[in-house]
Scaffold this motif. Structure first.
Motif, PDB file in Angstrom:
ATOM      1  N   ALA A  10      29.061   7.418  -2.079  1.00 15.40           N
ATOM      2  CA  ALA A  10      28.880   7.451  -0.631  1.00 15.40           C
ATOM      3  C   ALA A  10      28.278   6.134  -0.159  1.00 15.40           C
ATOM      4  N   ARG A  11      28.919   5.548   0.848  1.00 12.31           N
ATOM      5  CA  ARG A  11      28.416   4.314   1.446  1.00 12.31           C
ATOM      6  C   ARG A  11      28.475   4.426   2.969  1.00 12.31           C
ATOM      7  N   ASP A  12      27.430   4.284   3.687  1.00 13.80           N
ATOM      8  CA  ASP A  12      27.406   4.159   5.143  1.00 13.80           C
ATOM      9  C   ASP A  12      28.666   4.642   5.855  1.00 13.80           C
ATOM     10  N   GLY A  13      28.873   5.931   5.834  1.00 18.12           N
ATOM     11  CA  GLY A  13      29.996   6.515   6.549  1.00 18.12           C
ATOM     12  C   GLY A  13      31.309   6.512   5.793  1.00 18.12           C
ATOM     13  N   VAL A  14      31.327   5.933   4.602  1.00 14.07           N
ATOM     14  CA  VAL A  14      32.556   5.835   3.795  1.00 14.07           C
ATOM     15  C   VAL A  14      32.341   6.535   2.458  1.00 14.07           C
ATOM     16  N   LEU A  15      33.263   7.418   2.097  1.00 11.73           N
ATOM     17  CA  LEU A  15      33.229   8.066   0.790  1.00 11.73           C
ATOM     18  C   LEU A  15      34.302   7.424  -0.091  1.00 11.73           C
ATOM     19  N   VAL A  16      33.873   6.732  -1.138  1.00 11.18           N
ATOM     20  CA  VAL A  16      34.800   6.087  -2.072  1.00 11.18           C
ATOM     21  C   VAL A  16      35.119   7.071  -3.187  1.00 11.18           C
ATOM     22  N   ILE A  17      36.402   7.375  -3.342  1.00 11.50           N
ATOM     23  CA  ILE A  17      36.880   8.327  -4.347  1.00 11.50           C
ATOM     24  C   ILE A  17      37.682   7.540  -5.376  1.00 11.50           C
ATOM     25  N   SER A  18      37.179   7.464  -6.603  1.00 18.55           N
ATOM     26  CA  SER A  18      37.819   6.644  -7.630  1.00 18.55           C
ATOM     27  C   SER A  18      38.380   7.507  -8.753  1.00 18.55           C
ATOM     28  N   ILE A  19      39.664   7.305  -9.053  1.00 15.62           N
ATOM     29  CA  ILE A  19      40.290   7.952 -10.208  1.00 15.62           C
ATOM     30  C   ILE A  19      39.904   7.140 -11.435  1.00 15.62           C
ATOM     31  N   ASP A  20      39.387   7.803 -12.466  1.00 16.52           N
ATOM     32  CA  ASP A  20      38.841   7.085 -13.614  1.00 16.52           C
ATOM     33  C   ASP A  20      39.445   7.592 -14.922  1.00 16.52           C
TER      34      ASP A  20
END
Length: 255
Positions: A10-20
């Motif tokens: 979670a970053r300042d209003g942005v949710l980063v979703i990473s496939i790993d």
């Protein structure tokens, strides 16, 4: 302990979703699809998250379905959500794809289900299913003609040929082109710009823009499922998969 194959930040209003799953070029198996579906649900339900970014790794956004997992009885399709928990019911909030390397098959279909695409110059995008006796059955053949000129979309669909990141940018499939290694950074910056705006207005705008081009999507999804079901029991699809495993040209019979 099982290592999660989807990582959230979670970053300042942005949710980063990473496939790993770098060892299989982020191919999607059933657990990964379910984790992605949960991530998109969180994006919609978390008031602190206004925009999502879907990211793969340095070598691949995703190469589609994990065929070994499929052969073992797993499905990368989440009921009601589609391939990767995304393609049939994308989140209500905006979602930006950040692509490095390969986005092939279901991987490209997931990117097409996003609202914007940021890609590096070395990206390769394609729907190779026809080379295996299948069709791209997660909405790629429905969305691609709305993003590309008809002749380009048709050529990709019928040949399985790929576009480079630069070609995709020139054709306006990709909204922002960056140097290798900068796709996630640029996608997060773009998402942050979107997150500055009124959230309800952004969601309403997304819905209206999509409605303008996706009016018949439900009917087309039913047709897509019907055609894919016929192909899955054909001789050619078995031959296409066998040829891929044996690293030889397929011998099609049209049955």
């Amino acid at each position: 302990m099982t290592v999660p194959t989807v990582v959230l930040e979670a970053r300042d209003g942005v949710l980063v979703i990473s496939i790993d799953r770098p060892e299989v070029l982020n191919a999607i198996d059933q657990p990964t699809a379910e984790l992605l579906a949960h991530a998109f649900t969180r994006l919609d339900e978390d008031d602190r998250a206004r925009v999502g970014v879907l990211h793969g790794g340095a070598k691949a956004f995703s190469t589609g379905a994990d065929l070994r997992a499929v052969a073992a009885g797993q499905s990368p399709v989440v009921p009601g959500r589609g391939f990767g928990g995304l393609t049939e019911r994308p989140p209500r909030k905006p979602l930006v794809a950040a692509i490095e390397g390969y986005a092939l098959g279901g991987g490209l279909e997931m990117a097409l289900a996003c609202d914007l695409i940021v890609a590096s110059r070395t990206t390769q995008l394609g729907l190779p299913e026809v080379t295996r006796g299948l069709i791209a059955s997660a909405g790629g053949l429905l969305r691609l003609p709305t993003r590309l000129p008809h002749s380009v979309a048709m050529r990709m669909a019928l040949t399985g040929e790929r576009l480079t990141g630069e070609q995709a940018f020139d054709l306006h499939l990709v909204s922002e082109l960056v140097e290798p290694g900068r796709a996630q950074e640029a996608a997060v910056a773009l998402a942050a710009r979107i997150a500055e705006n009124a959230p309800l207005s952004v969601q309403a705008s997304k819905r209206l823009v999509n409605a303008a081009v996706d009016g018949a999507t439900d009917e087309l999804l039913r047709l897509q499922a019907e055609l894919q079901a016929r192909l899955l029991v054909s001789w050619d699809v078995a031959e296409g998969i066998a040829a891929f495993k044996e690293k030889r040209p397929p011998r099609w019979e049209g049955r």
